[in-house]
Design a protein around this motif. Structure first.
Motif, PDB file in Angstrom:
ATOM      1  N   ALA A  78      -6.127  -9.882   6.315  1.00  0.00           N
ATOM      2  CA  ALA A  78      -5.293 -11.085   6.231  1.00  0.00           C
ATOM      3  C   ALA A  78      -3.966 -10.794   5.539  1.00  0.00           C
ATOM      4  O   ALA A  78      -2.920 -11.313   5.937  1.00  0.00           O
ATOM      5  CB  ALA A  78      -6.041 -12.190   5.492  1.00  0.00           C
ATOM      6  N   LEU A  79      -3.988  -9.960   4.497  1.00  0.00           N
ATOM      7  CA  LEU A  79      -2.745  -9.614   3.803  1.00  0.00           C
ATOM      8  C   LEU A  79      -1.808  -8.823   4.710  1.00  0.00           C
ATOM      9  O   LEU A  79      -0.597  -9.038   4.700  1.00  0.00           O
ATOM     10  CB  LEU A  79      -3.040  -8.817   2.532  1.00  0.00           C
ATOM     11  CG  LEU A  79      -3.560  -9.625   1.358  1.00  0.00           C
ATOM     12  CD1 LEU A  79      -3.987  -8.705   0.223  1.00  0.00           C
ATOM     13  CD2 LEU A  79      -2.508 -10.608   0.873  1.00  0.00           C
ATOM     14  N   GLU A  80      -2.355  -7.912   5.477  1.00  0.00           N
ATOM     15  CA  GLU A  80      -1.519  -7.134   6.391  1.00  0.00           C
ATOM     16  C   GLU A  80      -0.931  -8.017   7.485  1.00  0.00           C
ATOM     17  O   GLU A  80       0.231  -7.872   7.854  1.00  0.00           O
ATOM     18  CB  GLU A  80      -2.310  -5.965   6.958  1.00  0.00           C
ATOM     19  CG  GLU A  80      -2.564  -4.899   5.905  1.00  0.00           C
ATOM     20  CD  GLU A  80      -3.485  -3.782   6.369  1.00  0.00           C
ATOM     21  OE1 GLU A  80      -3.929  -3.798   7.535  1.00  0.00           O
ATOM     22  OE2 GLU A  80      -3.767  -2.897   5.543  1.00  0.00           O
ATOM     23  N   GLU A  81      -1.727  -8.968   7.990  1.00  0.00           N
ATOM     24  CA  GLU A  81      -1.225  -9.901   9.002  1.00  0.00           C
ATOM     25  C   GLU A  81      -0.134 -10.809   8.434  1.00  0.00           C
ATOM     26  O   GLU A  81       0.771 -11.216   9.155  1.00  0.00           O
ATOM     27  CB  GLU A  81      -2.359 -10.753   9.556  1.00  0.00           C
ATOM     28  CG  GLU A  81      -3.283 -10.009  10.485  1.00  0.00           C
ATOM     29  CD  GLU A  81      -4.429 -10.875  10.964  1.00  0.00           C
ATOM     30  OE1 GLU A  81      -4.307 -12.118  10.943  1.00  0.00           O
ATOM     31  OE2 GLU A  81      -5.455 -10.296  11.374  1.00  0.00           O
ATOM     32  N   GLU A  87       2.491  -3.162  -2.408  1.00  0.00           N
ATOM     33  CA  GLU A  87       1.914  -3.067  -3.750  1.00  0.00           C
ATOM     34  C   GLU A  87       0.705  -4.003  -3.890  1.00  0.00           C
ATOM     35  O   GLU A  87      -0.315  -3.639  -4.482  1.00  0.00           O
ATOM     36  CB  GLU A  87       2.970  -3.423  -4.791  1.00  0.00           C
ATOM     37  CG  GLU A  87       2.491  -3.302  -6.219  1.00  0.00           C
ATOM     38  CD  GLU A  87       3.586  -3.637  -7.210  1.00  0.00           C
ATOM     39  OE1 GLU A  87       3.226  -4.040  -8.326  1.00  0.00           O
ATOM     40  OE2 GLU A  87       4.777  -3.507  -6.875  1.00  0.00           O
ATOM     41  N   LEU A  88       0.809  -5.193  -3.325  1.00  0.00           N
ATOM     42  CA  LEU A  88      -0.295  -6.149  -3.386  1.00  0.00           C
ATOM     43  C   LEU A  88      -1.489  -5.639  -2.582  1.00  0.00           C
ATOM     44  O   LEU A  88      -2.638  -5.676  -3.040  1.00  0.00           O
ATOM     45  CB  LEU A  88       0.152  -7.516  -2.875  1.00  0.00           C
ATOM     46  CG  LEU A  88      -0.889  -8.625  -2.880  1.00  0.00           C
ATOM     47  CD1 LEU A  88      -1.379  -8.897  -4.294  1.00  0.00           C
ATOM     48  CD2 LEU A  88      -0.313  -9.891  -2.264  1.00  0.00           C
ATOM     49  N   VAL A  89      -1.224  -5.118  -1.399  1.00  0.00           N
ATOM     50  CA  VAL A  89      -2.294  -4.573  -0.555  1.00  0.00           C
ATOM     51  C   VAL A  89      -2.957  -3.395  -1.262  1.00  0.00           C
ATOM     52  O   VAL A  89      -4.181  -3.277  -1.280  1.00  0.00           O
ATOM     53  CB  VAL A  89      -1.747  -4.166   0.833  1.00  0.00           C
ATOM     54  CG1 VAL A  89      -2.817  -3.493   1.671  1.00  0.00           C
ATOM     55  CG2 VAL A  89      -1.182  -5.382   1.565  1.00  0.00           C
ATOM     56  N   ASP A  90      -2.160  -2.523  -1.886  1.00  0.00           N
ATOM     57  CA  ASP A  90      -2.710  -1.380  -2.609  1.00  0.00           C
ATOM     58  C   ASP A  90      -3.604  -1.825  -3.760  1.00  0.00           C
ATOM     59  O   ASP A  90      -4.651  -1.222  -4.011  1.00  0.00           O
ATOM     60  CB  ASP A  90      -1.590  -0.485  -3.146  1.00  0.00           C
ATOM     61  CG  ASP A  90      -0.854   0.242  -2.036  1.00  0.00           C
ATOM     62  OD1 ASP A  90      -1.396   0.326  -0.909  1.00  0.00           O
ATOM     63  OD2 ASP A  90       0.267   0.715  -2.287  1.00  0.00           O
ATOM     64  N   ASN A  91      -3.212  -2.883  -4.483  1.00  0.00           N
ATOM     65  CA  ASN A  91      -4.050  -3.408  -5.562  1.00  0.00           C
ATOM     66  C   ASN A  91      -5.402  -3.869  -5.029  1.00  0.00           C
ATOM     67  O   ASN A  91      -6.432  -3.621  -5.648  1.00  0.00           O
ATOM     68  CB  ASN A  91      -3.365  -4.583  -6.268  1.00  0.00           C
ATOM     69  CG  ASN A  91      -2.412  -4.146  -7.332  1.00  0.00           C
ATOM     70  OD1 ASN A  91      -2.582  -3.097  -7.952  1.00  0.00           O
ATOM     71  ND2 ASN A  91      -1.383  -4.935  -7.568  1.00  0.00           N
ATOM     72  N   LEU A  92      -5.410  -4.538  -3.885  1.00  0.00           N
ATOM     73  CA  LEU A  92      -6.654  -5.054  -3.344  1.00  0.00           C
ATOM     74  C   LEU A  92      -7.526  -3.971  -2.727  1.00  0.00           C
ATOM     75  O   LEU A  92      -8.726  -4.167  -2.555  1.00  0.00           O
ATOM     76  CB  LEU A  92      -6.386  -6.175  -2.346  1.00  0.00           C
ATOM     77  CG  LEU A  92      -6.369  -7.562  -2.996  1.00  0.00           C
ATOM     78  CD1 LEU A  92      -5.233  -7.715  -3.969  1.00  0.00           C
ATOM     79  CD2 LEU A  92      -6.387  -8.641  -1.993  1.00  0.00           C
TER      80      LEU A  92
END
Length: 116
Positions: A78-81, A87-92
């Motif tokens: 969902a974050l990528e979409e 940075e946020l995606v890497d944290n998750l």
């Protein structure tokens, strides 16, 4: 064609938008008087001074309520979409692969952050 009480035609309207584009993107105030501008965040503002508060806020901002409940793979997808910052995606990506989350606060807690 739009009909209304606008005394400026569509061509002039587009020209004015083009002329103001640089000014609006400059980040400077567009108000004639300072009191119309919002105040900057305070030094002790939790959203501005706290990494975990802003992490939870960023997750909620990019995903919204409709993304929950979900698992780690669903969050990342969902974050990528939503074209979330890398940075946020890497944290998750640090989340456990078998995790289930009902809210952005659950995600923040799973990352070892206190929920704001």
């Amino acid at each position: 064609m739009q009909r209304g009480s606008n005394p400026i035609g569509p061509r002039q309207d587009d020209q004015r938008k083009h002329e103001l584009q640089g000014y609006l993107k400059s980040g400077q105030s567009t108000h004639a008087e300072d009191f119309h501008d919002p105040e900057p965040p305070a030094d002790d503002d939790p959203a501005a001074g706290s990494a975990h508060g802003s992490l939870q806020t960023e997750i909620a901002r990019h995903l919204g309520r409709a993304a929950f409940p979900t698992d780690t793979a669903g969050l990342l997808s969902a974050l990528e979409e939503a074209h979330a910052p890398g940075e946020l995606v890497d944290n998750l990506r640090r989340l456990p692969q078998d995790g289930r989350y009902k809210t952005a606060a659950d995600v923040s807690r799973a990352l070892g952050e206190s929920a704001a």
